[in-house]
Design an enzyme around this catalytic site. Sequence first.
Site, PDB file in Angstrom:
ATOM      1  N   SER A   7      26.749  20.187  24.314  1.00 54.34           N
ATOM      2  CA  SER A   7      25.331  19.811  24.243  1.00 54.34           C
ATOM      3  C   SER A   7      25.136  18.591  23.350  1.00 54.34           C
ATOM      4  CB  SER A   7      24.503  20.983  23.718  1.00 54.34           C
ATOM      5  OG  SER A   7      24.991  21.389  22.446  1.00 54.34           O
ATOM      6  N   CYS A  30      41.666  34.574   4.112  1.00 52.07           N
ATOM      7  CA  CYS A  30      40.860  35.262   3.119  1.00 52.07           C
ATOM      8  C   CYS A  30      39.589  34.445   2.846  1.00 52.07           C
ATOM      9  CB  CYS A  30      41.667  35.437   1.830  1.00 52.07           C
ATOM     10  SG  CYS A  30      40.674  36.163   0.513  1.00 52.07           S
ATOM     11  N   ARG A  73      33.650  39.237  19.767  1.00 53.85           N
ATOM     12  CA  ARG A  73      33.941  37.998  20.506  1.00 53.85           C
ATOM     13  C   ARG A  73      35.405  37.941  20.923  1.00 53.85           C
ATOM     14  NH1 ARG A  73      31.774  32.631  17.892  1.00 53.85           N
ATOM     15  NH2 ARG A  73      33.042  31.762  19.569  1.00 53.85           N
ATOM     16  N   HIS A 103      36.703  23.047  15.097  1.00 52.53           N
ATOM     17  CA  HIS A 103      35.913  24.163  14.546  1.00 52.53           C
ATOM     18  C   HIS A 103      36.737  25.419  14.294  1.00 52.53           C
ATOM     19  CE1 HIS A 103      31.944  22.229  16.214  1.00 52.53           C
ATOM     20  NE2 HIS A 103      32.416  21.622  15.159  1.00 52.53           N
ATOM     21  N   TYR A 132      32.681  38.975  15.244  1.00 55.23           N
ATOM     22  CA  TYR A 132      33.836  38.178  15.665  1.00 55.23           C
ATOM     23  C   TYR A 132      34.886  39.038  16.361  1.00 55.23           C
ATOM     24  CZ  TYR A 132      31.929  33.923  13.873  1.00 55.23           C
ATOM     25  OH  TYR A 132      31.112  32.826  13.714  1.00 55.23           O
TER      26      TYR A 132
HETATM   27  P1  OAD Z   1      26.618  24.422  23.602  1.00 55.27           P
HETATM   28  O1  OAD Z   1      26.369  25.818  24.020  1.00 55.27           O
HETATM   29  O2  OAD Z   1      25.696  23.818  22.593  1.00 55.27           O
HETATM   30  O3  OAD Z   1      26.605  23.456  24.876  1.00 55.27           O
HETATM   31  C1  OAD Z   1      27.331  23.787  26.027  1.00 55.27           C
HETATM   32  C2  OAD Z   1      27.128  22.682  27.034  1.00 55.27           C
HETATM   33  O4  OAD Z   1      27.947  22.952  28.146  1.00 55.27           O
HETATM   34  C3  OAD Z   1      25.693  22.538  27.549  1.00 55.27           C
HETATM   35  O5  OAD Z   1      25.276  21.179  27.454  1.00 55.27           O
HETATM   36  C4  OAD Z   1      25.793  22.978  29.024  1.00 55.27           C
HETATM   37  O6  OAD Z   1      24.908  22.240  29.868  1.00 55.27           O
HETATM   38  C5  OAD Z   1      27.236  22.631  29.327  1.00 55.27           C
HETATM   39  N1  OAD Z   1      27.843  23.425  30.410  1.00 55.27           N
HETATM   40  C6  OAD Z   1      27.583  24.698  30.795  1.00 55.27           C
HETATM   41  N2  OAD Z   1      28.383  25.074  31.811  1.00 55.27           N
HETATM   42  C7  OAD Z   1      29.190  24.009  32.065  1.00 55.27           C
HETATM   43  C8  OAD Z   1      30.243  23.758  32.984  1.00 55.27           C
HETATM   44  N3  OAD Z   1      30.644  24.694  33.860  1.00 55.27           N
HETATM   45  N4  OAD Z   1      30.848  22.543  32.962  1.00 55.27           N
HETATM   46  C9  OAD Z   1      30.459  21.596  32.085  1.00 55.27           C
HETATM   47  N5  OAD Z   1      29.466  21.760  31.185  1.00 55.27           N
HETATM   48  C10 OAD Z   1      28.841  22.953  31.179  1.00 55.27           C
HETATM   49  O7  OAD Z   1      28.144  24.337  23.117  1.00 55.27           O
HETATM   50  P2  OAD Z   1      28.841  23.233  22.208  1.00 55.27           P
HETATM   51  O8  OAD Z   1      28.272  21.899  22.454  1.00 55.27           O
HETATM   52  O9  OAD Z   1      30.311  23.419  22.359  1.00 55.27           O
HETATM   53  O10 OAD Z   1      30.360  25.912  16.629  1.00 55.27           O
HETATM   54  O11 OAD Z   1      28.418  23.726  20.761  1.00 55.27           O
HETATM   55  C11 OAD Z   1      28.896  23.050  19.623  1.00 55.27           C
HETATM   56  C12 OAD Z   1      29.178  24.030  18.521  1.00 55.27           C
HETATM   57  O12 OAD Z   1      28.016  24.827  18.267  1.00 55.27           O
HETATM   58  C13 OAD Z   1      30.255  25.057  18.862  1.00 55.27           C
HETATM   59  O13 OAD Z   1      31.572  24.580  18.635  1.00 55.27           O
HETATM   60  C14 OAD Z   1      29.935  26.205  17.962  1.00 55.27           C
HETATM   61  C15 OAD Z   1      28.423  26.216  18.071  1.00 55.27           C
HETATM   62  O14 OAD Z   1      27.757  26.747  16.977  1.00 55.27           O
HETATM   63  C16 OAD Z   1      31.280  26.734  16.026  1.00 55.27           C
HETATM   64  O15 OAD Z   1      31.767  27.696  16.571  1.00 55.27           O
HETATM   65  C17 OAD Z   1      31.646  26.341  14.656  1.00 55.27           C
END
Ligand code: OAD
Length: 266
Positions: A211, A139, A79, A131, A76
């Site tokens: 996604s 902690c 990150r 999230h 982290y």
């Molecule tokens: P993902 O990585 O699962 O999905 C990202 C999405 O963004 C995909 O569907 C891509 O096609 C799309 N994408 C990529 N570039 C883009 C752009 N320029 N414009 C629009 N869309 C684009 O990420 P999340 O759906 O956010 O959890 O993932 C959900 C959660 O899973 C996150 O919040 C995280 C992860 O584990 C925690 O951190 C708790």
Amino acid sequence: MLAELSPALIAEVKLAAQLLASKQRICILTGAGISAESGIPTFRDKQTGLWENYGVEDLATPEAFTRDPKLVWSWYQWRRQMVADKAPNPAHHALAQWQYHAQTSDQQVTLITQNVDDLHEQAGSAVTHLHGHLWRNRCGQCEIPYQDQSRASYDNQGTMSFDKTLLNCPHCDGYIRPDIVWFGEALPVQAWQTAEEAAANCEVFISIGTSSLVYPAAGLAQLAKQNCAQVIEVNPDPTPNTIVDITLAEKAGVILPLLIEEITTL
Ligand code: OAD
């Protein structure tokens, strides 16, 4: 910029703008894709996605932190280092502009994000984080917020670096962890309530750069649909979301400035 898009996509943008301009209650859910054009990797995109290259079960579960707190904390901090110099892109700015514009119109534009970065805030948006927050700590044992943030320092070249040494809680001596929701953990109660209410009561739900695989956040679009909302999706790639009425299949940084310009001038 419109000229760079296909006629079919331009027609969809105009359709979406007309729909949005005619409704009052809008709920927006963003995911990692909206920050991709700022240079922050998503989680599941092929090759570049964080979970394509690192194990979720090693880094983003309470069990992983119990097993190897140093590994999780270091990851982290890495990150944080990666995100520290990133700035909002045109998609973040467009949403902030829309929220600002909505203050003087009848619209209520509620922004919910799954992202732990603060790029929506940097752009000027009011946003609910489902999230957690990358820049906050607490902690891992007694849950009390830890104020010393992330121990960033600067070297001679002005590069920010993040100390990977584990920190202990001044109250109970437990290890300090990022204030982020890990797999298997509950979402923050107040944030989830805000999101559920906004989704259930909206007339249009917009899913941007997610996604739609991670629940409960992915269920918000379904909740909106059950309550008769129209659903718009902004994503260059297809998702498993089958309830979408209008798909804007392009990058958020391309679509949102156009869409918001159309909405605010209609
Ligand atoms: P993902 O990585 O699962 O999905 C990202 C999405 O963004 C995909 O569907 C891509 O096609 C799309 N994408 C990529 N570039 C883009 C752009 N320029 N414009 C629009 N869309 C684009 O990420 P999340 O759906 O956010 O959890 O993932 C959900 C959660 O899973 C996150 O919040 C995280 C992860 O584990 C925690 O951190 C708790």
